[in-house]
Design a protein around this motif. Structure first.
Motif, PDB file in Angstrom:
ATOM      1  N   ALA A 237       0.778  -1.277  -0.094  1.00  0.00           N
ATOM      2  CA  ALA A 237      -0.074   0.225   0.036  1.00  0.00           C
ATOM      3  C   ALA A 237       0.814   1.415   0.063  1.00  0.00           C
ATOM      4  O   ALA A 237       0.617   2.264  -0.826  1.00  0.00           O
ATOM      5  N   TYR A 238       1.886   1.198   0.606  1.00  0.00           N
ATOM      6  CA  TYR A 238       2.914   2.391   0.950  1.00  0.00           C
ATOM      7  C   TYR A 238       3.458   2.543  -0.553  1.00  0.00           C
ATOM      8  O   TYR A 238       3.306   3.829  -1.119  1.00  0.00           O
ATOM      9  N   SER A 239       3.853   1.572  -1.546  1.00  0.00           N
ATOM     10  CA  SER A 239       4.433   1.910  -2.632  1.00  0.00           C
ATOM     11  C   SER A 239       3.561   2.436  -3.615  1.00  0.00           C
ATOM     12  O   SER A 239       3.455   3.100  -4.265  1.00  0.00           O
ATOM     13  N   THR A 240       2.286   1.945  -3.452  1.00  0.00           N
ATOM     14  CA  THR A 240       0.952   2.479  -4.239  1.00  0.00           C
ATOM     15  C   THR A 240       1.003   3.978  -4.054  1.00  0.00           C
ATOM     16  O   THR A 240       0.963   4.606  -5.036  1.00  0.00           O
ATOM     17  N   LEU A 241       1.030   4.422  -2.694  1.00  0.00           N
ATOM     18  CA  LEU A 241       0.867   5.663  -2.497  1.00  0.00           C
ATOM     19  C   LEU A 241       2.028   6.589  -3.132  1.00  0.00           C
ATOM     20  O   LEU A 241       2.086   7.591  -3.555  1.00  0.00           O
ATOM     21  N   GLN A 242       3.254   5.965  -3.046  1.00  0.00           N
ATOM     22  CA  GLN A 242       4.371   6.768  -3.533  1.00  0.00           C
ATOM     23  C   GLN A 242       4.424   6.883  -4.802  1.00  0.00           C
ATOM     24  O   GLN A 242       5.175   7.648  -5.318  1.00  0.00           O
ATOM     25  N   GLY A 243       3.613   6.407  -5.657  1.00  0.00           N
ATOM     26  CA  GLY A 243       3.491   6.435  -7.053  1.00  0.00           C
ATOM     27  C   GLY A 243       2.074   7.328  -7.357  1.00  0.00           C
ATOM     28  O   GLY A 243       1.816   7.640  -8.592  1.00  0.00           O
TER      29      GLY A 243
END
Length: 294
Positions: free
Chosen positions: A86-92
């Motif tokens: 989820a964190y990586s999704t938001l980083q994008g």
């Protein structure tokens, strides 16, 4: 466009599984408890305040409550996987990109000298002291790697009964080093790094032999990582905060797992969605820390 659902606690739907079907954060207000809420506050004004913050960062807020709902039923290791994805999704996403764009600064930072962690062994106990006081012990990549190395020593040496973390300087840690946020080449690589090089996973695995002493500011990963240990002691003037929402992110060092396991998903959601600090006395009452000591 609606960004949250608000209910008086007495009017909140009670059907089993209702919350998991909601595509917006659910805020309840009033006295009492309610399973089908992401966060509970005292009155309608407080609910509107949370709603206003959600409206500024609706994507991060939605991902936060979705992760907390899911992680409530998962073992820690799988919960960390969900959080990292989820964190990586938001980083994008655009909310994080907007924060990064606003961080243009000519400010110079002091150079760090010496070991990121100072290690001292006394018999069966080893103390690891965060040693970046000039940076308020922000958890940079070298600091994270030093955490992992100390924990690997504990894992390999059965004669060590305890690994105790504390910190040099005015505070335990202000959390992740902001200059490094978004520095990975892409979100997928960032997820891989968080999975393979995760202090939270090792602390959780070795939790019965790990303790922390916290003081001053304990922000972001500066409270997320300690939450996994079996014993967390805090100075009575410490304070705790999860500010990730205003970066367009969620806690990424294990907070949706370790903190939620200690204080529950609704209080964890409140800390992130409100962005407010809690003091040491509240942290003790909630179970975020186990003991206060000056």
């Amino acid at each position: 466009m609606d960004t949250a659902l608000i209910f008086p606690i007495q009017q909140l739907p009670s059907a089993e599984g209702w919350l998991m079907r909601q595509t917006l954060p659910v805020i309840a207000y009033g006295d009492g408890s309610a399973v089908n809420a992401d966060v509970i506050v005292g009155d309608e004004a407080a609910a509107k305040s949370i709603e206003a913050r959600i409206a500024k960062w609706p994507q991060a807020a939605l991902v936060l409550v979705q992760v907390l709902r899911i992680n409530e039923t998962l073992p820690a290791a799988q919960g960390l996987d969900v959080e990292s994805l989820a964190y990586s999704t938001l980083q994008g996403g655009p909310e994080f990109a907007s924060w990064r764009q606003a961080q243009q600064s000519d400010e110079t930072w002091p150079d760090s000298e010496g070991d990121a962690l100072l290690l001292h062994r006394d018999g069966a106990r080893m103390t690891a002291s965060l040693n970046r006081p000039e940076l308020r012990n922000s958890i940079s990549l070298p600091m994270r790697d030093a955490f992992i190395e100390a924990l690997q020593v504990l894992e390999a040496d059965e004669s060590l009964q305890e690994l105790h973390f504390d910190a040099v300087g005015a505070c335990f840690s202000v959390g992740g080093e902001l200059r490094e946020f978004g520095s990975s080449p892409d979100p997928v690589t960032a997820h891989w790094v968080r999975t393979v090089h995760s202090p939270a996973r090792l602390i959780d695995k070795l939790r019965e032999r790990v303790s922390f002493y916290l003081h001053g500011a304990c922000i972001g990963s500066g409270v997320e990582l300690p939450a996994f240990a079996s014993k967390v002691v805090a100075h009575s003037k410490s304070y705790f905060q999860l500010p990730e929402l205003q970066l367009g992110l969620i806690p990424g060092a294990g907070g949706t797992v370790g903190i939620a396991r200690r204080i529950g998903r609704q209080r964890t959601a409140w800390m992130v969605l409100s962005g407010r600090r809690i003091n040491a006395q509240t942290a003790l009452a909630w179970g975020l820390v186990d003991e206060l000591r000056d």
